[in-house]
Structure formats: C-alpha cells, structure tokens
Design an enzyme around this catalytic site. Structure first.
Site, PDB file in Angstrom:
ATOM      1  N   ASP A  43     -12.149   7.392   3.375  1.00 33.28           N
ATOM      2  CA  ASP A  43     -10.999   7.007   4.194  1.00 33.28           C
ATOM      3  C   ASP A  43     -10.690   5.506   4.050  1.00 33.28           C
ATOM      4  OD1 ASP A  43      -8.913   7.351   5.928  1.00 33.28           O
ATOM      5  OD2 ASP A  43     -10.145   7.428   7.751  1.00 33.28           O
ATOM      6  N   ARG A  59      -7.817   0.061   0.211  1.00 39.39           N
ATOM      7  CA  ARG A  59      -8.350  -1.120  -0.493  1.00 39.39           C
ATOM      8  C   ARG A  59      -8.644  -0.801  -1.955  1.00 39.39           C
ATOM      9  NH1 ARG A  59     -13.125  -1.800   3.703  1.00 39.39           N
ATOM     10  NH2 ARG A  59     -11.526  -0.818   4.977  1.00 39.39           N
ATOM     11  N   LYS A 110       0.866  -1.193   0.000  1.00 33.06           N
ATOM     12  CA  LYS A 110       0.000   0.000   0.000  1.00 33.06           C
ATOM     13  C   LYS A 110       0.894   1.232   0.000  1.00 33.06           C
ATOM     14  CE  LYS A 110      -3.410   2.569   2.784  1.00 33.06           C
ATOM     15  NZ  LYS A 110      -4.419   2.532   3.865  1.00 33.06           N
ATOM     16  N   ASP A 162      -2.471   9.955   4.099  1.00 26.15           N
ATOM     17  CA  ASP A 162      -3.897   9.641   4.153  1.00 26.15           C
ATOM     18  C   ASP A 162      -4.590  10.622   5.086  1.00 26.15           C
ATOM     19  OD1 ASP A 162      -6.408   8.553   4.184  1.00 26.15           O
ATOM     20  OD2 ASP A 162      -5.854   6.737   5.302  1.00 26.15           O
ATOM     21  N   LYS A 179     -10.197  12.542   8.463  1.00 32.98           N
ATOM     22  CA  LYS A 179      -9.766  12.032   9.763  1.00 32.98           C
ATOM     23  C   LYS A 179      -9.682  13.185  10.756  1.00 32.98           C
ATOM     24  CE  LYS A 179      -6.714   8.295   8.177  1.00 32.98           C
ATOM     25  NZ  LYS A 179      -7.414   7.146   8.733  1.00 32.98           N
ATOM     26  N   GLU A 229      -9.560   4.075   1.569  1.00 37.13           N
ATOM     27  CA  GLU A 229      -8.960   4.305   0.250  1.00 37.13           C
ATOM     28  C   GLU A 229      -7.910   3.264  -0.121  1.00 37.13           C
ATOM     29  OE1 GLU A 229      -7.802   5.581   2.979  1.00 37.13           O
ATOM     30  OE2 GLU A 229      -5.707   5.037   2.688  1.00 37.13           O
ATOM     31  N   ASP A 267       1.298   5.769   6.003  1.00 33.02           N
ATOM     32  CA  ASP A 267       0.346   4.936   5.260  1.00 33.02           C
ATOM     33  C   ASP A 267       0.964   4.342   3.989  1.00 33.02           C
ATOM     34  OD1 ASP A 267      -2.114   3.783   5.544  1.00 33.02           O
ATOM     35  OD2 ASP A 267      -3.202   5.318   4.422  1.00 33.02           O
TER      36      ASP A 267
HETATM   37  N1  BES Z   1      -4.676   4.215   6.740  1.00 33.39           N
HETATM   38  C1  BES Z   1      -5.832   3.867   7.450  1.00 33.39           C
HETATM   39  C2  BES Z   1      -5.644   2.735   8.441  1.00 33.39           C
HETATM   40  C3  BES Z   1      -4.707   2.957   9.582  1.00 33.39           C
HETATM   41  C4  BES Z   1      -5.187   3.248  10.840  1.00 33.39           C
HETATM   42  C5  BES Z   1      -3.348   2.802   9.420  1.00 33.39           C
HETATM   43  C6  BES Z   1      -4.313   3.406  11.891  1.00 33.39           C
HETATM   44  C7  BES Z   1      -2.467   2.976  10.479  1.00 33.39           C
HETATM   45  C8  BES Z   1      -2.955   3.266  11.716  1.00 33.39           C
HETATM   46  C9  BES Z   1      -6.937   3.438   6.482  1.00 33.39           C
HETATM   47  O1  BES Z   1      -6.898   4.003   5.223  1.00 33.39           O
HETATM   48  C10 BES Z   1      -8.233   3.823   7.079  1.00 33.39           C
HETATM   49  O2  BES Z   1      -8.430   4.967   7.326  1.00 33.39           O
HETATM   50  N2  BES Z   1      -9.079   2.852   7.318  1.00 33.39           N
HETATM   51  C11 BES Z   1     -10.350   3.083   7.893  1.00 33.39           C
HETATM   52  C12 BES Z   1     -11.343   2.171   7.232  1.00 33.39           C
HETATM   53  C13 BES Z   1     -12.777   2.476   7.575  1.00 33.39           C
HETATM   54  C14 BES Z   1     -13.167   3.809   7.028  1.00 33.39           C
HETATM   55  C15 BES Z   1     -13.647   1.386   7.002  1.00 33.39           C
HETATM   56  C16 BES Z   1     -10.267   2.762   9.383  1.00 33.39           C
HETATM   57  O3  BES Z   1      -9.585   1.825   9.769  1.00 33.39           O
HETATM   58  O4  BES Z   1     -10.856   3.493  10.161  1.00 33.39           O
HETATM   59 ZN    ZN Z   2      -4.981   4.589   4.565  1.00 31.17          ZN
HETATM   60 ZN    ZN Z   3      -7.855   5.877   5.119  1.00 33.19          ZN
END
Ligand code: BES
Ligand code: ZN
Ligand code: ZN
Length: 498
Positions: free
Chosen positions: A350, A354, A268, A273, A280, A352, A291
């Site tokens: 967020d 995937r 990734k 992000d 966020k 993103e 990220d």
């Molecule tokens: N980059 C984040 C995940 C993340 C969280 C990485 C904490 C490192 C530390 C990812 O893109 C994200 O924001 N995921 C969301 C998904 C949700 C919106 C379904 C999440 O985990 O909140």
């Molecule tokens: Zn992310």
């Molecule tokens: Zn994200």
C-alpha cells in the site's frame, strides 16, 4: 459561464442582479451611498435593520426593490480591508456563485471599489477564478440533478471596476487569468471524480492528449513495452497487478523563443489504490479513485499555463497505473530494481505511490529541471498531521520559501514538514538498498525521504503531499466536495507569479 470586465461606474451596471463587494465600513462605500440615494435611502436602512455589518462572507439581499431596475441587490462583505487577500477573494467569488445559483439569476454585475487600498488588481483574478470554479458540481451521473444545476447556473458575470480600478485591458487580462485557472481546476476535478472504471491509465492518457490538442501542449504516451525499456522497475511492479496496463504520460509546454531549463512537475497517478496485498479496508477504498489527484493537478496546471501562454518551458509527467490484487500482483517481501539502479524491498504494497514516483522522478531528472516539484496523495500520515485542508510541503532549503510563497499568493493552504536526515535510517532494509516503509512515526516525512533517494542532491526539489485537501467528504471554503483540484492555482503561481 461568461466572465467580463468593465472599467465603469454604477450607472453602467446591467443584469438581473447587482452584487456590491463592501468592507466593514460598508455604509460609507461610495457605490452603496449612490445606490441608496436612488432607492430612497432604503438600502442602508434595511441592511442595518437586518444586522448587516459587512463582515467577511456575510451578505444582505434586497429583493425586487425596483420595478425597472435589478431584480435583486446583494451586499457582499469582506470585513476588514487589511484581511482581504487571495484566499478571501477566491472564497468570495466562490460564495457569490453558490449563493446566486438560482433559476432567476442569469446575468450578474459585480461592483468592485478599487482605490481606498482595498481591492488590489490581482485580487480581481482570484475573484474570477472563484466565480468560475465555485459553481462546480460533478453531476454527470445524476441526470435530473444535472439538468436542474444547468438551469440554475449563472450565465454571465460582469465585474465592474470603479474608482482607481485597473484599465479595461488590465482588468480583462486579470479576469482571463482567473478564468483560465478556474476552468483548469474544474478539468482537474473532473479527472479525479471520474470513477476508476472509466479513468483507467489508457483513458486518462487519451483525455490528456485531447487537452493537449485543445490547449496547446504536446503529449507523449508510452506503453508497458516502452516503460520496460526505460527500466522503470518500481513503477512496473506496482502496475502489474491490474488488467489495465500502465501508461507513462509526458506533457510538454514549450512556448516559442523561450530558452532555459524547464520546470518539471510530477503527479502521482494511481488511478485506483486498493492497497494491493496489504489490502485497504473497504471504507478506506471508497475514495481511492482520488489517488491520481496529483496527476490531475499537473494536467490542470499545464492546461492553465498553456492557455495563459506563460513564458516558461514546463514539462509534466505522470506514471499512471492501478494498485490491484491478483495472480500477477506484486507481493509483500518482493525486491525490485528502480530506474536509477537502487533496489527496494516492498514491505507494504500500500506504500505504492512512492514506488511509482521514485521512477517518475528519475525520469523527470533527465530533463534537467530548473525546479522539480511532485504532487501526491502520498500518506494518511500527512492527513493525521495537518488535517484535510492543508498540503504538506517537504522541500529542500534551496526552494522551500519559493514554494510556500506560491501557495500563499495562490490562496491555498500549505505547511512545511522537515526532510529530517536523522530519519533516513528508518528506510534501511536488511537485504536491499531501501525498504518502502519507515515504521510508525512521521510517515509523511519517511515517505518524503524515500523519494529523496531518487532525486539528485543538488536538484531544487519539493514534494507536496496533497492527501488531505485533494478530496473532501464535505465542502469547506473553496475546497469543493469530492475532487478539489488543489495545487493547480499554486503551480501556476509558482511558474508565472502574478
Ligand atoms: N494513497 C494512499 C494515501 C492516502 C491516504 C491518500 C488517505 C488519500 C487519503 C497511499 O498509497 C497509502 O496507502 N499510504 C499508506 C502508506 C503506509 C502503508 C506506509 C498510508 O498512508 O497508510
Ligand atoms: Zn496511494
Ligand atoms: Zn497505498
């Protein structure tokens, strides 16, 4: 730091500091006893008086004992011999360096007792790996600290194998392996720790190109126009909110004379992000330069493998972009078409990673991988489930054990999570083939199931959610503060078992 290996004994040890690795029966250790004799039996006596028992990661330091010998002698414990494994060795190398990063320590001899079923040959490379990566600090933006750190860094470590130690050639090879992996982990950490402002997709691609030239893998960098031509609609949707355009980076390590399908790694590569319009909170954004830790891991791994000259074709792919807001950015509610033709309704911008990975995985399959592995800081849910020290492994049954074993041998923590088919329905959209979020529960699993929609059913594939261990707020074991380089050692172990 220079690392070398000598198959020798105590008499050959030179330097300002002597470290002896000992188990819980340390006072029976031949090297300790020999040294003790030379020191009027004071080493054992004083260590005992100080309560040293040879427990794992405990140490005892004898300072300035001899006017003409070592300035200090350090006993470093690893506890019960049967508990000595890759992780303990790695941690030991790491801790020795941390403990001895002093201005007065430059040249260290580390005495290892082989035989007696304690130290196995391959643990030597873990020790070297730990020594090389243990002193890592990201201090390029702290000028004074950088100078201090440089002054106090150890310049040279000589591992000395006594007893049934590996031959000079085998020992040197083990140390070289540890050195190559340790150094590549540090390269991965640097990529993660660099703020997004100076690690844009284009800068990242250039850095990877330089690494390829230096260490011997080819790097193809494709721009937005070429990404459009490949119809990577999900990747482009995420990327379009940033003024820094995306890059598709394909690294190929193809050693001469090696046939067969490649192992393909996908990382990734969200250089930043922000969450996009599903923004966020500021505190969660503080560390979101991390990220792209999945991409740093695949770069670090291919770098290490090229340096080691492993006999396997390896391809690493990164869809690099930034998730930002602005007039160009993708919206909540939009629908985009993936490279494989599936349509996706974006219900959270967020989620993103995937999206970018989906297209990267489709592209990866065009190389007909023997094994396909992606690494991603994909979900906060994985961190909730497993904590900050463990990688979540969502793998198909046909390769799950192989991947988990590689983590074990590498000395990195991982735990399996199921790709539960009953949860697939959570990704159904009313108006498209899929939606990009699966609701409140099992977020790491629904993210994995989303990716699975873009991987052929027969493909051996594992998804590694590294959101927990990729970036640390404080050091823990061999996971350093900041970017950790998690996954690099495991990927090398997976492709080239030691
Ligand atoms: N980059 C984040 C995940 C993340 C969280 C990485 C904490 C490192 C530390 C990812 O893109 C994200 O924001 N995921 C969301 C998904 C949700 C919106 C379904 C999440 O985990 O909140
Ligand atoms: Zn992310
Ligand atoms: Zn994200």
């Amino acid at each position: 730091m220079q690392l070398t290996y000598l198959k020798a004994d105590l008499k050959k040890a030179t330097g300002d500091t002597l470290v002896i690795l000992v188990n819980n029966k340390w006072d029976k250790n031949k090297n300790v006893l020999e040294l003790d004799k030379n020191l009027d039996n004071k080493l054992v006596k004083r260590a005992k008086a100080a309560g040293f028992k040879g427990k794992q990661h405990s140490s005892f330091v004898l300072q300035n004992f001899l006017a003409d010998g070592f300035d200090r002698i350090v006993l470093f414990g690893y506890g019960k011999p049967e508990k000595l494994d890759s992780e303990v060795s790695w941690d030991m190398g790491h801790k020795i360096v941390k403990k001895l990063s002093l201005k007065t320590v430059n040249n260290v001899a580390v005495l290892l007792t082989f035989g007696e079923k304690d130290f196995k040959n391959k643990l030597l490379s873990k020790l070297a790996l730990g020594a090389l990566s243990g002193g890592y600090v990201f201090d390029k933006y702290k000028k004074q600290a950088a100078k201090k750190n440089k002054d106090s860094a150890i310049k040279k470590i000589t591992f000395i194998g006594t007893g049934d130690a590996p031959t000079a050639a085998a020992g040197k090879k083990a140390v070289k392996r540890g050195e190559a992996i340790g150094d590549s982990i540090n390269i991965g950490r640097d990529l993660v720790n660099e703020p997004a402002e100076s690690m844009t997709p284009a800068i990242f691609a250039n850095q990877v190109k330089k690494l390829g030239q230096k260490f011997g893998f080819t790097v193809k960098v494709e721009t937005e126009k070429q990404i459009k031509a490949k119809k990577m609609g999900l990747f482009l949707a995420v990327a379009r909110g940033s003024k820094n355009p995306p890059r598709l980076v394909t690294m190929t390590y193809a050693p001469k004379g090696v046939k067969g399908n490649p192992i393909v790694l996908v990382g990734k590569g969200l250089m930043y992000d922000s969450g996009g319009y599903s923004l966020k909170p500021s505190a969660s954004m503080e560390t979101m330069k991390c990220d792209m830790a999945g991409s740093a891991a695949v770069v670090g791994a291919i770098t290490a493998m090229a340096r080691l000259g492993v006999k396997k074709k390896v391809i690493a792919i990164v869809a690099a972009c930034e998730n930002m807001i602005g007039g160009q950015a993708y919206r909540v509610g939009d629908i985009f078409t993936a490279m494989n033709g599936k349509t996706v309704e974006v219900l959270n911008t967020d989620a993103e990673g995937r999206l970018t990975l989906a297209d990267a995985l489709t592209y990866a399959e065009s190389f007909k991988p023997e094994l396909l592995v992606d690494l991603a800081t994909l979900t906060g849910a994985c961190v909730v489930a497993l904590g900050q020290g463990t990688v979540g492994v969502l793998a198909r049954d046909n390769c799950s054990d192989k991947v988990l074993d590689a983590f074990d041998r590498a000395g990195e923590y991982a735990w399996p999570l199921p790709l539960d088919p009953r949860m697939k329905k959570l990704l159904k959209s009313d108006i498209a083939d899929l939606k990009n979020i699966g609701g409140r529960w099992g977020g790491a699993i629904t993210a994995g199931l989303f990716l699975e929609e873009f991987v052929d059913k027969k493909q051996k594939w594992a998804h590694l959610d590294i959101a927990g261990p990729a970036f640390q707020n404080s050091a823990e074991g061999h996971l350093v503060k900041g970017g950790t380089g998690v996954g690099i050692a495991t990927l090398v172990e997976l492709v080239d078992p030691s």
